[in-house]
Design an enzyme around this catalytic site. Structure first.
Site: not given
Length: 455
Positions: A17, A48, A108, A135, A139, A190, A193, A208
């Site tokens: 992200v 990190r 979330k 969430v 959207i 992908g 996870e 959420k």
């Protein structure tokens, strides 16, 4: 603030992200500056390992090892918490809010676990907390609830909030393939996870749903107080049975409020959804949310619920709101009063102290959560079994609506699928417990809810 003054932004976390936010802010720098009336500048990025080689080349002077340094830096008014987790992210968020900053988050789980504290801290110190990306990815459901639909009360919100589960269920249905096979493919692509339990167990969607329940009803409901079930036990046979009955299967989050009793229920579980419901045809990694308001009626939101670009879009939308707040001192985002559900009161279904709207709201007990059900059992193929099962269900006031019987891989067994008339969660739990103990029943029964919404 003068129009030519750059607004500094700090990114805490530079994973998928964070990289998406950097990419789109850099690509659209001039256009965003024109729209917002001020240029945006990423002033620091917490990572990190600053020495790690990255696909995205960053100026070394921007890198920081300690995100708390960014959270407390006096020249960075907007802090984007994009690390994930609920430990360090919690400390960084509170530190920034105590400094009176604006925090933008896609986390979330953090909001679900610490939402009440976060908003109380923002109110106390004059900070603000924006969380559109937490969430349904791209959207704008949070803006819809807080802004566009502010005149409404919400008796019903339901939808697909986890793209991983929706992808798996879509592939199982379209290819008649088992869960384990599709899960393995989803990991390779992908979409899932390495540890998929948060997604497929329903917990990601539950986090959420907790955010949406607070937005709609002012009540923090922890996932431990919800009905939360995952998709792990759904089989290709269930899709065939559902199709025979006129349904598809989706993992749904469902938030309902009975305004007569002022009771709220929050559920996450796989459900049989009628084929004519628009959300039943939303496939792949897409999310979809239906919101029913008492003024506007039903509105529907469909789009990509995850991924770098969709989530980055929502983060940048919040950054834009943060810029508007810094420039004008006004913002439609309110650090509203919230009513947490303390553990000592949750067991009794009572809300905590909070806003006027939330103070009277309670969690609906299982006895008052009603619906129809799909029940699949593997049973001995011998006379009297169905009658015995029907007798047990009748003892709990659960009435059978239809019966499907198909052969099992074991010649001595049969697959028995029952649908019910209206029943309640308590009765179904008691029924399942008793049926699972029968010697003629092989393995744990599978219970799915049949959801037919008034839209």
């Amino acid at each position: 603030m003068s129009k030519d003054t750059s607004i500094n932004i700090g990114l805490c976390g530079f994973g998928t992200v964070g990289q998406g936010v950097w990419k789109h802010l850099e690509q659209n720098r001039a256009e965003l500056a024109a729209r917002l009336g001020a240029p945006l500048r990423i002033a620091a990025i917490a990572v990190r390992d600053p020495q790690r080689k990255r696909a995205v080349k960053l100026p070394p002077k921007l890198l920081r090892e300690d995100p708390l340094e960014i959270a407390t830096a006096p020249d960075i008014p907007i802090v984007c918490e994009l690390m994930g987790g609920t430990d360090l992210a919690h400390r960084v968020t509170l530190a920034a809010l105590r400094a009176g900053k604006i925090v933008v988050s896609a986390n979330k789980a953090l909001i679900c676990e610490h939402g009440a504290e976060i908003f109380a801290t923002a109110r106390k110190h004059g900070g603000h907390f924006f969380f559109e990306a937490s969430v349904a990815g791209g959207i704008p459901i949070i803006k819809a609830l807080r802004e566009g639909l502010v005149a409404n009360r919400f008796p019903q919100i339901y939808g697909i909030l986890n793209g991983t589960c929706n992808y798996i269920l879509t592939q199982m249905e379209e290819r008649d393939a088992p869960y384990a096979e599709i899960l393995s493919e989803a990991k390779a692509m992908g979409y899932a996870e390495a540890d998929e339990s948060l997604d497929v167990g329903g917990w990601d969607a539950a986090h959420k749903a907790a955010v949406l329940a607070w937005l709609a009803h002012g009540l923090w409901v922890p996932p431990s107080r919800m009905i939360v079930e995952g998709i792990e036990r759904v089989t290709p046979a269930d899709f065939k049975n559902a199709a025979t009955l006129g349904y598809s299967i989706k993992l749904l989050a469902i938030i309902t409020r009975d305004f007569a009793s002022n009771e709220v229920s929050v559920k996450v579980h796989p459900a049989l959804l009628p084929d004519h419901d628009v959300i039943a045809s939303v496939n792949g990694v897409y999310n979809a949310i239906s919101v029913t308001g008492d003024v506007v009626g039903t509105t529907l939101y469909i789009g990509k619920g995850a991924g770098q670009d969709a989530t980055a879009s929502a983060v940048i939308s919040d950054i834009a709101d943060a810029v508007a707040l810094l420039r004008s001192g006004k913002c439609v985002h309110l650090n509203s009063e919230v009513a947490p559900l303390p553990a000592e009161q949750a067991s009794a279904g009572k809300s905590g102290e909070g806003s006027v709207a939330a103070s009277a709201v309670t969690l609906a007990p299982l006895e008052r959560i009603h619906g129809r059900y799909y029940l699949r059992l593997t049973v001995r193929d011998e006379p009297g079994v169905l009658a015995h099962i029907a007798s047990i269900m009748a003892q709990h006031a659960v009435s059978i609506a239809s019966v499907l019987q198909t052969p099992s891989e074991d010649p001595e067994m049969a697959s028995l699928v029952l649908t019910t008339h209206d029943a309640n969660e308590r009765a179904m739990r008691d029924t399942l417990h008793e049926l699972s103990r029968l010697k003629v029943v092989n393995g744990a029964p599978l219970l799915l809810r049949i959801c037919e919404f008034n839209t």
